[in-house]
Design an enzyme around this catalytic site. Structure first.
Site, PDB file in Angstrom:
ATOM      1  N   LYS A 242     -18.076 -19.685  83.529  1.00 33.04           N
ATOM      2  CA  LYS A 242     -19.406 -20.288  83.631  1.00 33.04           C
ATOM      3  C   LYS A 242     -19.477 -21.108  84.922  1.00 33.04           C
ATOM      4  CE  LYS A 242     -22.580 -22.304  80.297  1.00 33.04           C
ATOM      5  NZ  LYS A 242     -22.783 -22.395  78.850  1.00 33.04           N
ATOM      6  N   GLU A 320     -27.535 -23.636  63.067  1.00 37.48           N
ATOM      7  CA  GLU A 320     -28.363 -24.696  62.497  1.00 37.48           C
ATOM      8  C   GLU A 320     -28.442 -24.612  60.980  1.00 37.48           C
ATOM      9  OE1 GLU A 320     -29.153 -22.952  65.207  1.00 37.48           O
ATOM     10  OE2 GLU A 320     -29.362 -24.472  66.779  1.00 37.48           O
ATOM     11  N   ARG A 348     -35.007 -22.737  62.441  1.00 44.40           N
ATOM     12  CA  ARG A 348     -33.973 -21.841  61.958  1.00 44.40           C
ATOM     13  C   ARG A 348     -33.511 -22.168  60.546  1.00 44.40           C
ATOM     14  NH1 ARG A 348     -30.832 -18.832  65.540  1.00 44.40           N
ATOM     15  NH2 ARG A 348     -32.417 -17.500  66.431  1.00 44.40           N
TER      16      ARG A 348
HETATM   17  C1  LIG Z   1     -30.909 -21.408  67.752  1.00 46.49           C
HETATM   18  C2  LIG Z   1     -30.523 -22.054  69.050  1.00 46.49           C
HETATM   19  N1  LIG Z   1     -29.783 -23.185  69.048  1.00 46.49           N
HETATM   20  C3  LIG Z   1     -29.447 -23.771  70.208  1.00 46.49           C
HETATM   21  C4  LIG Z   1     -29.832 -23.245  71.399  1.00 46.49           C
HETATM   22  C5  LIG Z   1     -29.510 -23.970  72.696  1.00 46.49           C
HETATM   23  N2  LIG Z   1     -28.619 -23.206  73.534  1.00 46.49           N
HETATM   24  C6  LIG Z   1     -29.062 -22.464  74.558  1.00 46.49           C
HETATM   25  S1  LIG Z   1     -27.863 -21.674  75.352  1.00 46.49           S
HETATM   26  C7  LIG Z   1     -26.674 -22.344  74.359  1.00 46.49           C
HETATM   27  C8  LIG Z   1     -25.232 -22.029  74.595  1.00 46.49           C
HETATM   28  C9  LIG Z   1     -25.041 -20.576  74.694  1.00 46.49           C
HETATM   29  O1  LIG Z   1     -23.680 -20.286  74.891  1.00 46.49           O
HETATM   30  P1  LIG Z   1     -23.257 -18.799  75.139  1.00 46.49           P
HETATM   31  O2  LIG Z   1     -23.958 -17.898  74.189  1.00 46.49           O
HETATM   32  O3  LIG Z   1     -21.778 -18.753  75.141  1.00 46.49           O
HETATM   33  O4  LIG Z   1     -23.832 -18.473  76.568  1.00 46.49           O
HETATM   34  P2  LIG Z   1     -23.386 -19.102  77.973  1.00 46.49           P
HETATM   35  O5  LIG Z   1     -24.457 -20.100  78.326  1.00 46.49           O
HETATM   36  O6  LIG Z   1     -22.062 -19.744  77.820  1.00 46.49           O
HETATM   37  O7  LIG Z   1     -23.361 -17.966  78.897  1.00 46.49           O
HETATM   38  C10 LIG Z   1     -27.252 -23.165  73.397  1.00 46.49           C
HETATM   39  C11 LIG Z   1     -26.514 -23.922  72.376  1.00 46.49           C
HETATM   40  C12 LIG Z   1     -30.612 -22.072  71.358  1.00 46.49           C
HETATM   41  N3  LIG Z   1     -31.097 -21.499  72.471  1.00 46.49           N
HETATM   42  N4  LIG Z   1     -30.931 -21.504  70.184  1.00 46.49           N
END
Ligand SMILES: Cc1ncc(C[n+]2csc(CCOP(=O)(O)OP(=O)(O)O)c2C)c(N)n1
Length: 570
Positions: A242, A320, A348
């Site tokens: 990342k 969630e 959610r």
């Molecule tokens: C239901 C929900 N909860 C929380 C989020 C906030 N959120 C956006 S991206 C993310 C992390 C995503 O991590 P990953 O899937 O590993 O992708 P990366 O950003 O590391 O590439 C979170 C918690 C969301 N978009 N949707």
């Protein structure tokens, strides 16, 4: 510049492999230049540069649909599908920060709530077969963080059971959500990355290819071709970093580089800051208080609490639903959990709030950050649904603080209550304190005037006071009250409404089932016939733009509220 010549995936596919490192470098420097200026998801996109190039060289989007889980990492995809300059990213009228079907046929899914991609994938793969396009391949790109969400496993339960139906799941494993990815799924992926163990995907019946260096385009291309040609459900496990290529984003100890703010944006004290410090004070005095986050310890302000009391802090992953029912379990066990999520993500877990917490009357506090208009993240992220949902839960108490002091006080009242409560506040600086002149029942009176009663929800109080001041200059005398607790509706405030010529409610929730509707019903039930107007967000999916401009557009600033009053009294 190579990027300018790559105006479509066809052009990308025509490039010789030897040009790809230079293309990746151009994309990376354009991303850094643009996103540090506009704000947005810098770290996630820097990590998928090579992965995205490889995807668009192997698959033929949009005939082979590519579904981006969450969609926050789709900037590179946009750049390679005719949007190289990322025009107006996240600004009103400019490109969305997520896939957007209005922008491009290459953008398929734009919901931006995590962990849905594999369900879309299953559905789209079934649709390809049923519509005679079985030679096509549906593809999903999902992060290790999103893979912690329960929906993914519901989808895999179906996907893996159909070996005859091909799909490709590209697992973008960078070991992080915002913070390092927690739990057994993260541990399993780390073991696979280290070369040990048989993958859970194979055990379920899928093919597994990897681990692959996700920054090596030829290696990723080869893995994707193999996956495409297997004609069965296949996971391609790519290891990425990342923030790759931007040291501050690679080494993101404080979760600041997942999403960054636009350059030059002011850094005052936010609602989240006030919550974070009060949570520490409460934690000190109340050993029974525990805190939960769904993969967002930094953005929800729980980092300090987690560092201080690691055993009283739970990061459940992007889960969630589990967070809420786990909180119900903690409360059943005698503790007082505080569940901290963005308002939009509480959607959610509605059934869990209703049945697992509400039906049992459990002492759980929900802290809903980013309630109301969030601005640049657009329709999926505006927190405009929570009052509507929470209003249906019997026994649920909901507070919306108007300033920092109110947030501290109402949070304390919530954790002192022996039942469910929610406290909601916006994504903004907390602003100046608004002193109470008086009280009506449990409501604070902020302005006094005899003809109009303005009931302002939470952070809308400042605009309501500005409206009252403006109306006063026009000879219209308005009272402004902050009800503090929106639910239950205070009967003293309902009775007081009978003494005015007009009631106006002001809220940054969708109009349907919001505070205005609840207050109207309370007046009707009490036989109070005072005319009522509501100022609320239109019940539509609101596009991205600046928070201030969106509030103004919906009549939620001082002049807008004053105009509503004038149109009703004149
Ligand atoms: C239901 C929900 N909860 C929380 C989020 C906030 N959120 C956006 S991206 C993310 C992390 C995503 O991590 P990953 O899937 O590993 O992708 P990366 O950003 O590391 O590439 C979170 C918690 C969301 N978009 N949707």
């Amino acid at each position: 510049m190579l990027l300018e010549t790559v105006s479509s995936p066809e052009r990308l596919r025509a490039l010789p492999e030897s040009d790809l490192p230079a293309l990746a470098a151009e994309i990376r420097s354009a991303l850094i230049g643009t996103v540090t200026r506009t704000g947005g998801h810098l770290g996630p996109n820097l990590g998928v540069v090579e992965l995205t190039i490889a995807l668009h060289r192997v698959f033929e989007s949009p005939q082979d649909p590519i579904i981006w889980d969450t969609g926050h990492q789709a900037y590179v995809h946009k750049m390679l599908t005719g949007r190289a300059s990322l025009d107006g990213l996240r600004q009103a009228g400019g490109l969305s920060g997520y896939p957007s079907r209005a922008e491009s046929p290459h953008d398929v899914v734009e919901n931006s709530h995590a962990s849905t991609s594999l369900s879309y994938l299953d559905g789209m793969a079934r649709a390809l077969v049923l519509t005679g396009q079985g030679e096509r391949t549906a593809v999903a790109v999902i992060g290790d963080g999103a893979l912690t969400g329960g929906m993914c496993w519901e989808a895999l339960n179906n996907i893996a059971a159909a070996p005859e139906r091909p799909v490709v799941v590209v697992l973008n494993d960078n070991g992080r959500s915002y913070a390092p990815t927690v739990g057994a799924v993260g541990n399993h992926l780390a073991a696979l990355a280290g070369g040990s163990g048989r993958s859970v995907f194979e055990q379920l019946g899928m093919a597994y290819i990897g681990p692959v260096d996700g920054h090596d385009v030829p290696a990723v291309e080869a893995a994707l071709r193999k996956a495409r040609d297997l004609r069965m459900p296949t996971v391609v496990h790519c290891l990425t970093r990342k923030g790759y290529g931007f040291p501050a984003a690679e080494d993101d100890e404080f979760e600041k580089m997942h999403t960054i703010s636009p350059s030059g944006s002011a850094a005052g004290e936010t609602w989240t800051d006030v919550f974070a410090s009060e949570m520490l004070a409460i934690g000190e005095q109340r050993p029974d208080v525990v805190a939960l986050t769904a993969a967002m310890p930094g953005p929800t302000g729980l980092r300090a609490f987690a560092d201080r009391w690691p055993s009283r802090f739970v990061d459940v992953g992007i889960a969630e639903q589990h967070a809420v029912t786990c909180a119900a379990g903690l409360a059943t066990g005698g503790l007082h959990p505080v569940v901290c999520v963005y308002a939009t993500f509480l959607n959610r877990a509605f059934d869990q709030v209703l049945m697992d917490v509400g039906l049992h009357g459990l002492p759980v506090t929900f802290v809903l950050d980013r309630a109301g208009v969030t601005g640049s993240d657009g329709p999926s992220h505006h927190g405009m649904w929570d009052l509507t949902l929470l209003g249906t839960v019997p026994g649920m108490r909901v507070a919306a603080p108007r300033d920092g002091d109110a947030l501290r006080a109402e949070l304390r009242e919530a954790v002192a209550h022996d039942g469910p409560s929610a406290v909601r506040f916006p994504k903004a600086d907390v602003g100046p304190a608004l002193a109470a002149l008086d009280r009506i029942g449990t409501a604070d009176v902020l302005r006094r005037g005899s003809s109009v009663l303005i009931v302002a929800v939470g952070a809308c109080a400042g605009a309501a006071c500005a409206a009252a001041d403006e109306l006063c200059r026009d000879g219209i005398a308005a009272t402004v009250v902050d009800p503090r607790w929106l639910l239950p509706v205070d009967s003293a405030l309902v009775a007081a409404a009978a003494g005015y010529d007009l009631v106006v409610t002001v809220e940054d929730n969708g109009g349907h089932g919001g505070y205005g509707d609840v207050f109207t019903r309370a007046l009707r039930a009490a036989g109070v016939a005072t005319p009522l107007r509501t100022v609320a967000l239109a019940q539509r999916f609101l596009p991205h733009g600046s928070r201030g401009a969106i509030l103004t557009e919906h009549g939620l600033d001082g002049p807008g509220i004053a105009a509503t009053v004038r149109s009703a009294v004149l």
